[in-house]
Design a protein around this motif. Structure first.
Motif, short mmCIF file in Angstrom:
data_model
loop_
_atom_site.label_atom_id
_atom_site.label_comp_id
_atom_site.label_asym_id
_atom_site.label_seq_id
_atom_site.Cartn_x
_atom_site.Cartn_y
_atom_site.Cartn_z
N LEU A 18 -4.79 19.11 -8.79
CA LEU A 18 -4.01 19.59 -9.93
C LEU A 18 -4.72 19.14 -11.20
O LEU A 18 -5.39 18.10 -11.20
N ARG A 19 -4.53 19.90 -12.27
CA ARG A 19 -5.02 19.47 -13.57
C ARG A 19 -3.85 19.43 -14.55
O ARG A 19 -3.21 20.46 -14.79
N LEU A 20 -3.60 18.25 -15.07
CA LEU A 20 -2.56 18.09 -16.07
C LEU A 20 -3.18 18.26 -17.46
O LEU A 20 -4.31 17.84 -17.70
N SER A 21 -2.41 18.85 -18.35
CA SER A 21 -2.83 19.01 -19.74
C SER A 21 -1.82 18.32 -20.65
O SER A 21 -0.63 18.27 -20.35
N CYS A 22 -2.32 17.83 -21.77
CA CYS A 22 -1.47 17.19 -22.77
C CYS A 22 -1.90 17.71 -24.13
O CYS A 22 -2.96 17.32 -24.65
N ALA A 23 -1.08 18.58 -24.70
CA ALA A 23 -1.37 19.15 -26.01
C ALA A 23 -0.74 18.28 -27.08
O ALA A 23 0.46 18.01 -27.04
N ALA A 24 -1.56 17.83 -28.03
CA ALA A 24 -1.09 16.95 -29.08
C ALA A 24 -0.96 17.68 -30.40
O ALA A 24 -1.72 18.61 -30.70
N SER A 25 0.00 17.24 -31.19
CA SER A 25 0.16 17.75 -32.55
C SER A 25 0.57 16.59 -33.45
O SER A 25 1.15 15.61 -32.98
N GLY A 26 0.25 16.71 -34.72
CA GLY A 26 0.60 15.67 -35.67
C GLY A 26 -0.50 14.66 -35.90
O GLY A 26 -0.45 13.89 -36.88
N ARG A 27 -1.47 14.62 -35.01
CA ARG A 27 -2.59 13.70 -35.13
C ARG A 27 -3.67 14.17 -34.16
O ARG A 27 -3.35 14.64 -33.08
N THR A 28 -4.92 14.00 -34.54
CA THR A 28 -5.99 14.43 -33.64
C THR A 28 -6.20 13.40 -32.55
O THR A 28 -6.10 12.19 -32.78
N VAL A 29 -6.47 13.88 -31.34
CA VAL A 29 -6.59 12.98 -30.19
C VAL A 29 -7.79 12.04 -30.34
O VAL A 29 -7.82 10.97 -29.73
N SER A 30 -8.76 12.42 -31.14
CA SER A 30 -9.93 11.57 -31.31
C SER A 30 -9.65 10.35 -32.20
O SER A 30 -10.50 9.47 -32.33
N THR A 31 -8.47 10.29 -32.77
CA THR A 31 -8.07 9.13 -33.58
C THR A 31 -7.11 8.23 -32.83
O THR A 31 -6.55 7.29 -33.39
N CYS A 32 -6.91 8.52 -31.55
CA CYS A 32 -6.01 7.74 -30.69
C CYS A 32 -6.74 7.32 -29.43
O CYS A 32 -7.66 8.01 -28.98
N LEU A 33 -6.27 6.24 -28.85
CA LEU A 33 -6.63 5.98 -27.46
C LEU A 33 -5.62 6.77 -26.65
O LEU A 33 -4.42 6.51 -26.74
N MET A 34 -6.10 7.74 -25.88
CA MET A 34 -5.20 8.59 -25.10
C MET A 34 -5.17 8.12 -23.66
O MET A 34 -6.19 7.69 -23.10
N ALA A 35 -4.00 8.23 -23.05
CA ALA A 35 -3.84 7.70 -21.70
C ALA A 35 -2.85 8.52 -20.89
O ALA A 35 -2.08 9.32 -21.44
N PHE A 47 0.03 2.32 -15.49
CA PHE A 47 -1.17 2.92 -16.08
C PHE A 47 -1.96 3.68 -15.02
O PHE A 47 -2.09 3.22 -13.88
N VAL A 48 -2.51 4.84 -15.42
CA VAL A 48 -3.33 5.63 -14.52
C VAL A 48 -4.76 5.77 -15.06
O VAL A 48 -5.72 5.45 -14.38
N ALA A 49 -4.89 6.25 -16.30
CA ALA A 49 -6.22 6.50 -16.86
C ALA A 49 -6.14 6.48 -18.38
O ALA A 49 -5.08 6.74 -18.95
N ALA A 50 -7.27 6.18 -19.01
CA ALA A 50 -7.34 6.19 -20.47
C ALA A 50 -8.73 6.55 -20.94
O ALA A 50 -9.71 6.37 -20.21
N MET A 51 -8.78 7.03 -22.18
CA MET A 51 -10.06 7.35 -22.82
C MET A 51 -10.07 6.71 -24.19
O MET A 51 -9.10 6.82 -24.94
N SER A 52 -11.17 6.05 -24.53
CA SER A 52 -11.29 5.40 -25.81
C SER A 52 -11.29 6.42 -26.95
O SER A 52 -11.49 7.62 -26.73
N ARG A 53 -11.08 5.94 -28.15
CA ARG A 53 -11.07 6.83 -29.31
C ARG A 53 -12.36 7.63 -29.42
O ARG A 53 -12.34 8.82 -29.72
N SER A 54 -13.47 6.97 -29.20
CA SER A 54 -14.76 7.63 -29.34
C SER A 54 -15.01 8.65 -28.22
O SER A 54 -15.86 9.53 -28.35
N GLY A 55 -14.26 8.47 -27.14
CA GLY A 55 -14.49 9.33 -25.99
C GLY A 55 -15.60 8.83 -25.09
O GLY A 55 -15.86 9.41 -24.04
N GLY A 56 -16.22 7.74 -25.49
CA GLY A 56 -17.36 7.25 -24.74
C GLY A 56 -17.02 6.37 -23.56
O GLY A 56 -17.88 6.08 -22.72
#
Length: 125
Positions: A18-35, A47-56
């Motif tokens: 399966l592929r889950l999607s998370c559409a964000a509004s109000g702030r760009t995802v690159s300015t958040c740590l998304m998880a 906790f399952v997974a996270a991506m740093s702000r930089s995406g790196g």
């Protein structure tokens, strides 16, 4: 105010994907740590997974390493969780989350600033 809307959950047989999607509004995802977090019946949210702000950098709980992949599309302001080789123990409500205070690392449940409404993932044996 940040709004997160998940989609992509459903019922799948063990071994499926399966592929889950998370559409964000109000702030760009690159300015958040998304998880992504999940919560099974009778259990605490974990906790399952996270991506740093930089995406790196990406982070995963041990039980999903090698099976799940977190990614994001900055143009669509959307974060994804690709889940392969699903197991019955992956059954849970999956939540998208944003932490605006840390740049990298594994976020804590208490530190999350914004949550999505959750999407159910059910894996049958």
């Amino acid at each position: 105010q940040v709004q997160l809307v998940e989609s992509g959950g459903g019922l799948v047989q063990a071994g499926g994907s399966l592929r889950l999607s998370c559409a964000a509004s109000g702030r760009t995802v690159s300015t958040c740590l998304m998880a992504w977090f999940r919560q099974a019946p009778g259990k605490e949210r974990e906790f399952v997974a996270a991506m740093s702000r930089s995406g790196g950098s990406t982070y995963y709980t041990d039980s999903v390493k090698g099976r799940f992949t977190i990614s994001r599309d900055n143009a669509k302001n959307t974060v994804y969780l690709q889940m392969n080789s699903l197991k019955p123990e992956d059954t849970a409500v999956y939540y998208c989350a944003a932490d605006i205070h840390i740049r990298m690392g594994i976020p804590t449940t208490r530190g999350i600033d914004y949550w999505g409404q959750g999407t159910q993932v059910t894996v049958s044996s």
